[in-house]
Design a protein around this motif. Structure first.
Motif, PDB file in Angstrom:
ATOM      1  N   ILE A  62       0.841  -1.206   0.000  1.00  0.00           N
ATOM      2  CA  ILE A  62       0.000   0.000   0.000  1.00  0.00           C
ATOM      3  C   ILE A  62       0.870   1.248   0.000  1.00  0.00           C
ATOM      4  CG2 ILE A  62      -1.660   1.328   1.378  1.00  0.00           C
ATOM      5  CD1 ILE A  62      -2.781  -1.392   2.345  1.00  0.00           C
ATOM      6  N   GLN A  63       1.905   1.235   0.817  1.00  0.00           N
ATOM      7  CA  GLN A  63       2.816   2.378   0.895  1.00  0.00           C
ATOM      8  C   GLN A  63       3.477   2.650  -0.461  1.00  0.00           C
ATOM      9  OE1 GLN A  63       6.483   1.893   3.249  1.00  0.00           O
ATOM     10  NE2 GLN A  63       5.955   3.810   4.282  1.00  0.00           N
ATOM     11  N   ALA A  64       3.931   1.590  -1.125  1.00  0.00           N
ATOM     12  CA  ALA A  64       4.584   1.753  -2.427  1.00  0.00           C
ATOM     13  C   ALA A  64       3.620   2.296  -3.473  1.00  0.00           C
ATOM     14  CB  ALA A  64       5.155   0.413  -2.883  1.00  0.00           C
ATOM     15  N   VAL A  65       2.379   1.871  -3.429  1.00  0.00           N
ATOM     16  CA  VAL A  65       1.368   2.363  -4.371  1.00  0.00           C
ATOM     17  C   VAL A  65       1.107   3.844  -4.144  1.00  0.00           C
ATOM     18  CG1 VAL A  65      -1.097   2.265  -4.922  1.00  0.00           C
ATOM     19  CG2 VAL A  65       0.252   0.163  -4.845  1.00  0.00           C
ATOM     20  N   GLU A  66       0.965   4.243  -2.885  1.00  0.00           N
ATOM     21  CA  GLU A  66       0.681   5.649  -2.581  1.00  0.00           C
ATOM     22  C   GLU A  66       1.863   6.545  -2.940  1.00  0.00           C
ATOM     23  OE1 GLU A  66      -2.586   5.083   1.030  1.00  0.00           O
ATOM     24  OE2 GLU A  66      -0.609   5.905   1.490  1.00  0.00           O
ATOM     25  N   LEU A  67       3.076   6.050  -2.726  1.00  0.00           N
ATOM     26  CA  LEU A  67       4.270   6.828  -3.074  1.00  0.00           C
ATOM     27  C   LEU A  67       4.594   6.757  -4.567  1.00  0.00           C
ATOM     28  CD1 LEU A  67       6.549   5.845  -0.047  1.00  0.00           C
ATOM     29  CD2 LEU A  67       5.555   8.106  -0.505  1.00  0.00           C
ATOM     30  N   LYS A  68       3.802   5.988  -5.299  1.00  0.00           N
ATOM     31  CA  LYS A  68       3.957   5.802  -6.748  1.00  0.00           C
ATOM     32  C   LYS A  68       5.276   5.128  -7.112  1.00  0.00           C
ATOM     33  CE  LYS A  68       0.858   9.580  -8.024  1.00  0.00           C
ATOM     34  NZ  LYS A  68       0.630  10.749  -8.896  1.00  0.00           N
ATOM     35  N   LYS A  69       5.730   4.287  -6.191  1.00  0.00           N
ATOM     36  CA  LYS A  69       6.919   3.489  -6.484  1.00  0.00           C
ATOM     37  C   LYS A  69       6.551   2.176  -7.156  1.00  0.00           C
ATOM     38  CE  LYS A  69       9.778   5.368  -2.734  1.00  0.00           C
ATOM     39  NZ  LYS A  69      10.562   5.047  -1.516  1.00  0.00           N
ATOM     40  N   MET A  70       5.284   1.796  -7.050  1.00  0.00           N
ATOM     41  CA  MET A  70       4.755   0.611  -7.719  1.00  0.00           C
ATOM     42  C   MET A  70       3.362   0.927  -8.244  1.00  0.00           C
ATOM     43  SD  MET A  70       5.563  -2.646  -5.234  1.00  0.00           S
ATOM     44  CE  MET A  70       7.188  -2.984  -4.557  1.00  0.00           C
ATOM     45  N   THR A  71       3.010   0.299  -9.344  1.00  0.00           N
ATOM     46  CA  THR A  71       1.621   0.343  -9.785  1.00  0.00           C
ATOM     47  C   THR A  71       0.833  -0.653  -8.922  1.00  0.00           C
ATOM     48  OG1 THR A  71       1.869  -1.462 -11.377  1.00  0.00           O
ATOM     49  CG2 THR A  71       2.383   0.788 -12.150  1.00  0.00           C
ATOM     50  N   PRO A  72      -0.490  -0.542  -8.881  1.00  0.00           N
ATOM     51  CA  PRO A  72      -1.266  -1.528  -8.126  1.00  0.00           C
ATOM     52  C   PRO A  72      -0.975  -2.972  -8.571  1.00  0.00           C
ATOM     53  CG  PRO A  72      -2.635   0.343  -8.647  1.00  0.00           C
ATOM     54  CD  PRO A  72      -1.342   0.552  -9.370  1.00  0.00           C
ATOM     55  N   GLU A  73      -0.803  -3.161  -9.858  1.00  0.00           N
ATOM     56  CA  GLU A  73      -0.521  -4.502 -10.372  1.00  0.00           C
ATOM     57  C   GLU A  73       0.845  -4.996  -9.887  1.00  0.00           C
ATOM     58  OE1 GLU A  73      -3.669  -2.617 -12.520  1.00  0.00           O
ATOM     59  OE2 GLU A  73      -1.601  -1.943 -12.131  1.00  0.00           O
ATOM     60  N   GLU A  74       1.827  -4.109  -9.913  1.00  0.00           N
ATOM     61  CA  GLU A  74       3.162  -4.482  -9.424  1.00  0.00           C
ATOM     62  C   GLU A  74       3.127  -4.771  -7.920  1.00  0.00           C
ATOM     63  OE1 GLU A  74       5.898  -1.860 -12.553  1.00  0.00           O
ATOM     64  OE2 GLU A  74       5.252  -1.007 -10.620  1.00  0.00           O
ATOM     65  N   ALA A  75       2.334  -3.994  -7.203  1.00  0.00           N
ATOM     66  CA  ALA A  75       2.241  -4.186  -5.755  1.00  0.00           C
ATOM     67  C   ALA A  75       1.587  -5.529  -5.426  1.00  0.00           C
ATOM     68  CB  ALA A  75       1.447  -3.051  -5.118  1.00  0.00           C
ATOM     69  N   LEU A  76       0.569  -5.905  -6.185  1.00  0.00           N
ATOM     70  CA  LEU A  76      -0.063  -7.204  -5.967  1.00  0.00           C
ATOM     71  C   LEU A  76       0.940  -8.325  -6.230  1.00  0.00           C
ATOM     72  CD1 LEU A  76      -2.543  -8.954  -5.384  1.00  0.00           C
ATOM     73  CD2 LEU A  76      -3.106  -8.814  -7.827  1.00  0.00           C
ATOM     74  N   LYS A  77       1.714  -8.182  -7.285  1.00  0.00           N
ATOM     75  CA  LYS A  77       2.738  -9.200  -7.593  1.00  0.00           C
ATOM     76  C   LYS A  77       3.779  -9.253  -6.478  1.00  0.00           C
ATOM     77  CE  LYS A  77       5.797 -10.783 -11.316  1.00  0.00           C
ATOM     78  NZ  LYS A  77       6.929 -11.116 -10.434  1.00  0.00           N
ATOM     79  N   PHE A  78       4.126  -8.093  -5.933  1.00  0.00           N
ATOM     80  CA  PHE A  78       5.069  -8.044  -4.811  1.00  0.00           C
ATOM     81  C   PHE A  78       4.528  -8.836  -3.621  1.00  0.00           C
ATOM     82  CE2 PHE A  78       5.693  -5.857  -0.705  1.00  0.00           C
ATOM     83  CZ  PHE A  78       7.032  -6.111  -0.501  1.00  0.00           C
ATOM     84  N   ILE A  79       3.245  -8.671  -3.327  1.00  0.00           N
ATOM     85  CA  ILE A  79       2.637  -9.407  -2.211  1.00  0.00           C
ATOM     86  C   ILE A  79       2.708 -10.910  -2.467  1.00  0.00           C
ATOM     87  CG2 ILE A  79       0.496  -9.858  -0.945  1.00  0.00           C
ATOM     88  CD1 ILE A  79      -0.331  -6.944  -1.564  1.00  0.00           C
ATOM     89  N   GLU A  80       2.281 -11.315  -3.663  1.00  0.00           N
ATOM     90  CA  GLU A  80       2.252 -12.735  -3.984  1.00  0.00           C
ATOM     91  C   GLU A  80       3.653 -13.329  -4.001  1.00  0.00           C
ATOM     92  OE1 GLU A  80       0.210 -15.747  -7.276  1.00  0.00           O
ATOM     93  OE2 GLU A  80       0.186 -13.576  -7.609  1.00  0.00           O
ATOM     94  N   ASP A  81       4.601 -12.620  -4.621  1.00  0.00           N
ATOM     95  CA  ASP A  81       5.975 -13.126  -4.679  1.00  0.00           C
ATOM     96  C   ASP A  81       6.599 -13.224  -3.287  1.00  0.00           C
ATOM     97  OD1 ASP A  81       5.746 -13.294  -7.396  1.00  0.00           O
ATOM     98  OD2 ASP A  81       6.912 -11.478  -7.826  1.00  0.00           O
ATOM     99  N   SER A  82       6.280 -12.244  -2.429  1.00  0.00           N
ATOM    100  CA  SER A  82       6.830 -12.248  -1.068  1.00  0.00           C
ATOM    101  C   SER A  82       6.318 -13.442  -0.278  1.00  0.00           C
ATOM    102  CB  SER A  82       6.464 -10.944  -0.344  1.00  0.00           C
ATOM    103  OG  SER A  82       7.034  -9.823  -0.990  1.00  0.00           O
ATOM    104  N   ILE A  83       5.052 -13.776  -0.491  1.00  0.00           N
ATOM    105  CA  ILE A  83       4.475 -14.939   0.191  1.00  0.00           C
ATOM    106  C   ILE A  83       5.145 -16.221  -0.302  1.00  0.00           C
ATOM    107  CG2 ILE A  83       2.375 -16.331   0.428  1.00  0.00           C
ATOM    108  CD1 ILE A  83       0.796 -13.673   0.294  1.00  0.00           C
ATOM    109  N   LYS A  84       5.261 -16.357  -1.615  1.00  0.00           N
ATOM    110  CA  LYS A  84       5.817 -17.580  -2.186  1.00  0.00           C
ATOM    111  C   LYS A  84       7.303 -17.747  -1.889  1.00  0.00           C
ATOM    112  CE  LYS A  84       2.488 -17.932  -5.986  1.00  0.00           C
ATOM    113  NZ  LYS A  84       2.288 -17.890  -7.469  1.00  0.00           N
ATOM    114  N   ALA A  85       7.993 -16.635  -1.645  1.00  0.00           N
ATOM    115  CA  ALA A  85       9.427 -16.708  -1.379  1.00  0.00           C
ATOM    116  C   ALA A  85       9.739 -17.021   0.080  1.00  0.00           C
ATOM    117  CB  ALA A  85      10.104 -15.391  -1.773  1.00  0.00           C
ATOM    118  N   ASP A  86       8.721 -16.961   0.931  1.00  0.00           N
ATOM    119  CA  ASP A  86       8.932 -17.208   2.354  1.00  0.00           C
ATOM    120  C   ASP A  86       8.495 -18.632   2.683  1.00  0.00           C
ATOM    121  OD1 ASP A  86       8.219 -17.330   5.270  1.00  0.00           O
ATOM    122  OD2 ASP A  86       8.902 -15.246   5.204  1.00  0.00           O
TER     123      ASP A  86
END
Length: 514
Positions: A479-503
């Protein structure tokens, strides 16, 4: 001496609960109408007290009078002594989480002393503490005390901490104590709150309070936009019916900002917390599957929530650096009318009355709040959808290093009584945990709590999983990255999913669904 008789009754009940003495009521059989005088002589320690009660049964034929004398001798009580310490934390208005425990200890000690019963409960007031700081620091404080074998006897924590505390051996299960004091203290706590303190089939805590997280709306802004009194009063009901959505909120906020009515359209908390996850729920998402014991990522709903946060920033109604603000800056902006919408909590109603956030008025009176704010559930993401809120029950746990867990449990049975439950609820704008507390005179005078109580019909709880802290940090970073415009919503969702799968732990603990 009715007060003394009442104290005797209370203390006998407590002794019975401690040592297993059966103190109950006889059952009348079918008898002729009569007046019955019952004289009860009770010997407690070195003292004998006699009370007489006269009962008139309905007359049918001839009235007679019979006197029955019942003598009850309480068995000798093994001397017990405990020094109770308590650690609690929260907002400035919730210090009763600590103070109520101290008062309950003193109340019990006084009762025991009056009756010369050799049970002593002292309070370590020097060690007892109400922590005011960031939650990660509170967590570290508890871990450090555990390692040093210097834990408090009773600690107040958010219910979602239970799995971690239980797994680390920091707290003990309370099933037997809950059963022991069920009729005396716990029977009218709603089942939903008991579910919030269960983990792996055991009860680990006693519910201390609960709340809702409403959206506060600045009334002067609505009036400046041409809303009538009737339209303003009708807004919470429109939200309940799904007629006012999150997108409607954005449009209204933009209009207010564009017209210069407010500086900000929407503000939210700057740190990980349930107010943010509510947006995911509003779009039909889930965080937790209690039957499977797994956390959940609903990709479609989470993407819509991320898109909503970005849209709010792009429309100029939500500051892009919202997650970097201080709490004081946020509260000052809210209470002084700089924002139209605030995703807050019921406890803020009390906090604003006690902490000088307003730049001119300081702490504001409740009349000011009623004049300037209305509050609603979080609107649904789509028309006709269901509004939401998330409750975050605070709970009392007994630590594995408690001086005397039996007496600590008795203290929690006492502190759960309506007197203490209501004192905390009214003083901190939280919702009581006991149904009987709602009938307390203090609650009936609490207009705000009565007005928000319906929100519990729309609530859910954060996941009861030891890895929830790790998962929610990932959600927050997205959410923070989306608001700061460091990620698009789509990129942020992928970040969440990738972070889960990598742990290795999270990949087993989080169910990912489309």
């Amino acid at each position: 001496m009715p007060e003394r008789a009442m104290l005797i009754g209370v203390i006998l009940l407590i002794i019975g609960l401690i040592i297993g003495v059966g103190i109950g009521y006889g059952v009348w059989g079918t008898v002729p109408a009569k007046t019955v005088t019952t004289t009860t002589t009770v010997t407690a320690a070195a003292e004998t007290v006699t009370t007489t009660v006269t009962t008139t049964l309905p007359a049918t034929t001839v009235t007679t009078t019979t006197t029955t004398t019942v003598t009850t001798t309480v068995p000798a009580v093994t001397p017990k002594k405990a020094v109770i310490s308590v650690l609690a934390a929260g907002d400035p208005a919730s210090v009763t989480r600590k103070d109520n425990v101290i008062k309950a200890c003193k109340r019990l000690s006084l009762l025991f002393k009056i009756l010369d019963i050799p049970i002593t409960i002292e309070v370590d007031e020097e060690k007892s503490e109400y922590f005011r700081g960031k939650w990660p620091e509170y967590e570290k404080k508890i871990w450090a005390a555990y390692e040093a074998k210097e834990l408090w006897d009773i600690i107040a924590v958010g219910h979602e901490w239970i799995p971690t505390l239980a797994e680390k051996g920091i707290i003990i299960p309370l099933d037997d104590y809950v059963k022991k004091y069920w009729d005396f203290a716990f029977s009218d706590i709603p089942e939903t709150l008991w579910e919030a303190v269960k983990y792996k089939g055991h009860i680990w805590a006693i519910p201390q309070d609960t709340e809702a997280r409403p959206v506060y709306i600045w009334i002067p802004a609505l009036k400046a936009l041409g809303w009538t009194e009737e339209e303003i009063k009708a807004l919470p009901e429109k939200v309940k019916k799904g007629e006012f959505t999150l997108d409607d909120m954005l449009e209204l906020a933009k209009k207010a900002v564009d017209m210069g009515v407010v500086k900000y359209g929407i503000l939210h908390r700057p740190s990980p917390g349930a107010e943010l996850w509510q947006i995911i729920l509003a779009y039909g998402g889930r965080l937790w599957d209690p039957e499977k014991g797994k956390m959940v990522l609903v990709k479609s709903a989470t993407l819509k929530a991320l898109q909503w946060f970005r849209k709010a920033v792009d429309m100029g109604v939500l500051p892009s650096d919202m997650t970097t603000w201080s709490w004081r800056a946020i509260h000052t902006a809210v209470v002084s009318g700089q924002t139209m919408f605030w995703f807050g909590g019921t406890w803020h109603w009390a906090e604003w009355q006690k902490v000088p956030y307003h730049p001119e008025l300081g702490a504001v009176p409740e009349e000011y709040l009623w004049e300037h704010f209305i509050f609603t559930l979080v609107p649904p993401g789509v028309k006709g959808g269901k509004p939401v809120t998330i409750s975050h029950p605070f709970v009392y746990v007994i630590t594995s290093q408690a001086d005397d867990p039996d007496l600590a449990a008795l203290v929690l049975a006492m502190v759960t009584q309506p007197e203490f439950d209501v004192a905390h609820a009214v003083g901190s704008a939280h919702i009581p945990v006991k149904k009987s507390s709602l009938e307390h005179p203090g609650m009936k005078q609490a207009k705000f709590l009565s007005a928000v109580a319906y929100m519990l019909d729309y609530t859910s709880f954060e996941p009861m999983h030891p890895l929830w802290g790790k998962y929610k940090d990932i959600l927050f970073k997205a959410i923070q990255a989306v608001e700061l415009k460091k990620m698009t919503p789509e990129e942020a969702l992928k970040f969440i999913e990738d972070s889960i799968k990598a742990d290795p732990e999270l990949v087993k603990a989080v169910e990912i669904v489309e």
